[in-house]
Structures are given as structure tokens and as C-alpha cells.
Design a protein around this motif. Structure first.
Motif, PDB file in Angstrom:
ATOM      1  N   THR A  65      49.862  38.308  48.815  1.00  0.00           N
ATOM      2  CA  THR A  65      49.857  39.745  49.079  1.00  0.00           C
ATOM      3  C   THR A  65      51.186  40.173  49.680  1.00  0.00           C
ATOM      4  N   SER A  66      51.589  41.400  49.381  1.00  0.00           N
ATOM      5  CA  SER A  66      52.825  41.959  49.927  1.00  0.00           C
ATOM      6  C   SER A  66      52.747  43.472  49.818  1.00  0.00           C
ATOM      7  N   GLN A  67      53.472  44.161  50.694  1.00  0.00           N
ATOM      8  CA  GLN A  67      53.467  45.619  50.662  1.00  0.00           C
ATOM      9  C   GLN A  67      54.244  46.162  49.465  1.00  0.00           C
ATOM     10  N   SER A  68      55.140  45.384  48.921  1.00  0.00           N
ATOM     11  CA  SER A  68      55.906  45.800  47.743  1.00  0.00           C
ATOM     12  C   SER A  68      56.463  44.563  47.072  1.00  0.00           C
ATOM     13  N   PHE A 105      49.145  32.047  39.382  1.00  0.00           N
ATOM     14  CA  PHE A 105      49.507  32.743  40.614  1.00  0.00           C
ATOM     15  C   PHE A 105      49.406  34.248  40.398  1.00  0.00           C
ATOM     16  N   GLN A 106      49.102  34.965  41.487  1.00  0.00           N
ATOM     17  CA  GLN A 106      49.071  36.418  41.439  1.00  0.00           C
ATOM     18  C   GLN A 106      49.724  36.991  42.698  1.00  0.00           C
ATOM     19  N   LEU A 107      50.293  38.164  42.533  1.00  0.00           N
ATOM     20  CA  LEU A 107      50.815  38.926  43.671  1.00  0.00           C
ATOM     21  C   LEU A 107      50.084  40.251  43.708  1.00  0.00           C
ATOM     22  N   GLN A 108      49.368  40.483  44.790  1.00  0.00           N
ATOM     23  CA  GLN A 108      48.664  41.756  44.959  1.00  0.00           C
ATOM     24  C   GLN A 108      49.487  42.650  45.878  1.00  0.00           C
ATOM     25  N   VAL A 109      49.952  43.768  45.351  1.00  0.00           N
ATOM     26  CA  VAL A 109      50.742  44.725  46.119  1.00  0.00           C
ATOM     27  C   VAL A 109      49.793  45.678  46.815  1.00  0.00           C
ATOM     28  N   TRP A 155      52.394  34.246  36.341  1.00  0.00           N
ATOM     29  CA  TRP A 155      52.224  35.195  37.447  1.00  0.00           C
ATOM     30  C   TRP A 155      51.738  36.530  36.917  1.00  0.00           C
ATOM     31  N   HIS A 156      50.832  37.162  37.647  1.00  0.00           N
ATOM     32  CA  HIS A 156      50.458  38.548  37.367  1.00  0.00           C
ATOM     33  C   HIS A 156      50.584  39.352  38.654  1.00  0.00           C
ATOM     34  N   ILE A 157      51.156  40.550  38.553  1.00  0.00           N
ATOM     35  CA  ILE A 157      51.374  41.428  39.698  1.00  0.00           C
ATOM     36  C   ILE A 157      50.544  42.683  39.501  1.00  0.00           C
ATOM     37  N   ASP A 158      49.710  43.013  40.487  1.00  0.00           N
ATOM     38  CA  ASP A 158      48.797  44.140  40.349  1.00  0.00           C
ATOM     39  C   ASP A 158      48.519  44.754  41.711  1.00  0.00           C
ATOM     40  N   SER A 171      42.537  41.345  40.532  1.00  0.00           N
ATOM     41  CA  SER A 171      43.065  40.089  41.084  1.00  0.00           C
ATOM     42  C   SER A 171      41.962  39.062  41.260  1.00  0.00           C
ATOM     43  N   THR A 172      40.812  39.525  41.712  1.00  0.00           N
ATOM     44  CA  THR A 172      39.678  38.616  41.893  1.00  0.00           C
ATOM     45  C   THR A 172      39.186  38.080  40.552  1.00  0.00           C
ATOM     46  N   GLN A 173      39.100  38.946  39.543  1.00  0.00           N
ATOM     47  CA  GLN A 173      38.625  38.528  38.228  1.00  0.00           C
ATOM     48  C   GLN A 173      39.573  37.522  37.574  1.00  0.00           C
ATOM     49  N   LEU A 174      40.868  37.703  37.811  1.00  0.00           N
ATOM     50  CA  LEU A 174      41.863  36.856  37.147  1.00  0.00           C
ATOM     51  C   LEU A 174      42.199  35.591  37.924  1.00  0.00           C
ATOM     52  N   ALA A 175      41.691  35.467  39.140  1.00  0.00           N
ATOM     53  CA  ALA A 175      42.070  34.337  39.991  1.00  0.00           C
ATOM     54  C   ALA A 175      41.728  32.993  39.345  1.00  0.00           C
TER      55      ALA A 175
END
Length: 277
Positions: free
Chosen positions: A266-269, A248-252, A230-233, A239-243
Motif C-alpha cells: 500500500t502507498s498514498q501514491s 504482487f500488487q500495489l494498492q494506492v 504487478w498490478h496497481i489499483d 486487490s483482494t480478488q486478484l491477490a
């Protein structure tokens, strides 16, 4: 006569009281459940479904068993004082006895005990949401820190209090790395803020796992080399480059982007993603 009237109407009254007690709780659970997109359902939402199922089962059991139970005739007391007779006669027909209330209360108490028992802990939610991932990388700005730019870090670094508990739970089940782009000697300021917040107290996260670089490309390179689950950014471009490379990724982000890869959530926090907000 008063006793016979009260006992004959008690099953219906018990069911009505049971439904009234549960209706408010079930309505709240269902409203929060159906207001959440299916993609974002978490274990608490699953708990809401389980709670509804339990409520339906208990209500069905109450309807099935109570009305059909044979009413045992209570033996008449040979000697009854005048005071007890007058007290029984003074009880209105629509007021149930404590014995009748206990039947409804037992069902309600058992329901809430089961619902509480099945509610997952934060640690369980973290493991489930991370799909049992073993390595996580996460940027600091906008996720862990209140500040959102390297320029702000030149003045101060402030850890968001609500994120500390989540970080500690992640470190219990995952190898966590924090990283950020800085412009000067802000590293010491950031490390001091993390230490003051208690992020290093659990032993799962050490200062050597807090990485700094001078460019966004450097942070992307860190992630590629560590190969996390997982990467969180907060940067949609990263996020697009690492997809293609990260499972898995979480875009805040405060606003949900128009397009995301299937493996980018995606999430607000970060707290909201794990159901803490």
C-alpha cells in the motif's frame, strides 16, 4: 611556541570539526530511516544505512590515525623575517591553519562523494521495487489521472505531472498496460491527455496498451488475461480478488487498509512507493 601549541591540539580539533559536520547529516538520515516501517524500506533507506556506516568508518579512521601519528619536527628556518614572526604570534591558539582544515575537509568531501555515488537512480529504484518484474498493469483513475471517477472523465482528463517520470522509467524495464472503466466516449479524452503529458514519447507505451471497459469486472478480467507480475489499483475489492492470481500488487490509498494480503503493498501514491514524493 605558538606553532607547537597549534600542532599539538590539531588532531582533537580535527575530530571535533569532523563530528560536527557529520552529526547533522547522520541525524537526519537516521530520523527518516527509523520513522519508516521495515516493510516499506526501499533502496534510499538502505542508502541511509550505508551513509551512516561510512560516517562511522571515517570517524574511526580519523580517531585511530590522527592522534597516533608521530609529529614530525619541522625544520627551523634559519632566516625568518620580523613580519612573519609577528603574524604567527598574532594567530590565536584555537584557530587552526589552512593545512589542518584541509585534512578534515578531505574526509568530509570524500564521505559526501561516496554517499552521492551510492545513491541509486530512479530507474534503479523502479527495477528494485518491482523485483525485476517484466509486466505491469495499472488503472488510470486516482493513480495516473487527477480524476477519481468515470463521471469526472466525462468532463476532463488530467494527467498528474509528478507521475510521468515514474511511468517512463517503468516502460523502460516493463511491459506496461493502462486500463480504466469509462461511461461514454471518454477514451479519446484520456488518450489525448496522456499524449499531451508525453507518456507515449519514450516508445515503451503505445495507445494500443491503454485499455477501456464499462465495468469493474471488465478491468479485473483484463488483469487476469494479461497475467502481470504487478498490478496497481485503488479498489481494495479488486486487490483482494486478484491477490490469489497476481504475484504482487500495489494498492494506492490515502489510508492504509486494516487487512491486506502478504503480496499486496500500500502507498498514498505511485510516486511515494518509488521514493519520488
Amino acid at each position: 611556541m605558538a606553532e607547537s601549541s597549534s600542532s599539538s591540539s590539531s588532531p582533537t580539533e580535527e575530530i571535533v570539526r569532523l563530528i560536527k559536520r557529520l552529526s547533522g547529516y547522520v541525524a537526519f538520515k537516521m530520523s527518516s530511516l527509523f520513522s519508516t516501517p521495515i516493510r516499506n524500506l526501499d533502496s534510499r533507506s538502505v542508502g541511509a544505512i550505508a551513509g551512516l556506516a561510512i560516517a562511522v568508518i571515517f570517524t574511526w579512521r580519523a580517531i585511530r590515525t590522527q592522534p597516533g601519528e608521530p609529529q614530525r619536527r619541522r625544520p627551523k628556518r634559519r632566516m625568518q623575517s620580523a613580519e612573519s614572526s609577528s603574524a604567527a604570534a598574532s594567530i590565536p591558539p584555537d584557530v587552526s591553519s589552512p593545512h589542518e582544515d584541509n585534512g578534515v575537509q578531505d574526509v568530509v568531501d570524500q564521505f559526501f562523494r561516496l554517499e552521492k555515488y551510492h545513491s541509486p537512480t530512479l530507474g534503479q529504484i523502479v527495477r528494485q521495487r518491482l523485483s525485476e518484474g517484466r509486466k505491469v498493469t495499472c488503472r488510470l483513475l486516482g493513480v495516473i489521472l487527477e480524476e477519481s471517477s468515470p463521471e469526472e472523465l466525462q468532463k476532463q482528463a488530467t494527467v498528474r505531472p509528478s507521475v510521468v517520470e515514474v511511468l517512463l522509467e517503468i516502460t523502460k524495464c516493463c511491459d506496461l498496460y493502462l486500463m480504466e472503466r469509462v461511461l461514454d466516449d471518454s477514451e479519446a479524452r484520456v488518450l489525448q491527455a496522456l499524449e499531451t503529458a508525453g507518456v507515449f514519447t519514450s516508445g515503451g507505451l503505445v495507445k494500443d496498451k491503454v485499455l477501456f471497459c464499462s465495468t469493474e469486472v471488465g478491468r479485473t478480467s483484463f488483469v487476469r488475461q494479461l497475467e502481470p507480475d504487478w498490478h496497481i489499483d485503488t479498489n481494495p475489492e479488486i486487490s483482494t480478488q486478484l491477490a490469489r492470481f497476481i504475484k504482487f500488487q500495489l494498492q494506492v490509498s490515502a489510508a492504509k487498509p486494516e487487512r491486506t494480503a502478504p503480496n499486496v503493498f500500500t502507498s498514498q501514491s505511485i510516486e511515494q512507493f518509488f521514493g519520488c514524493a
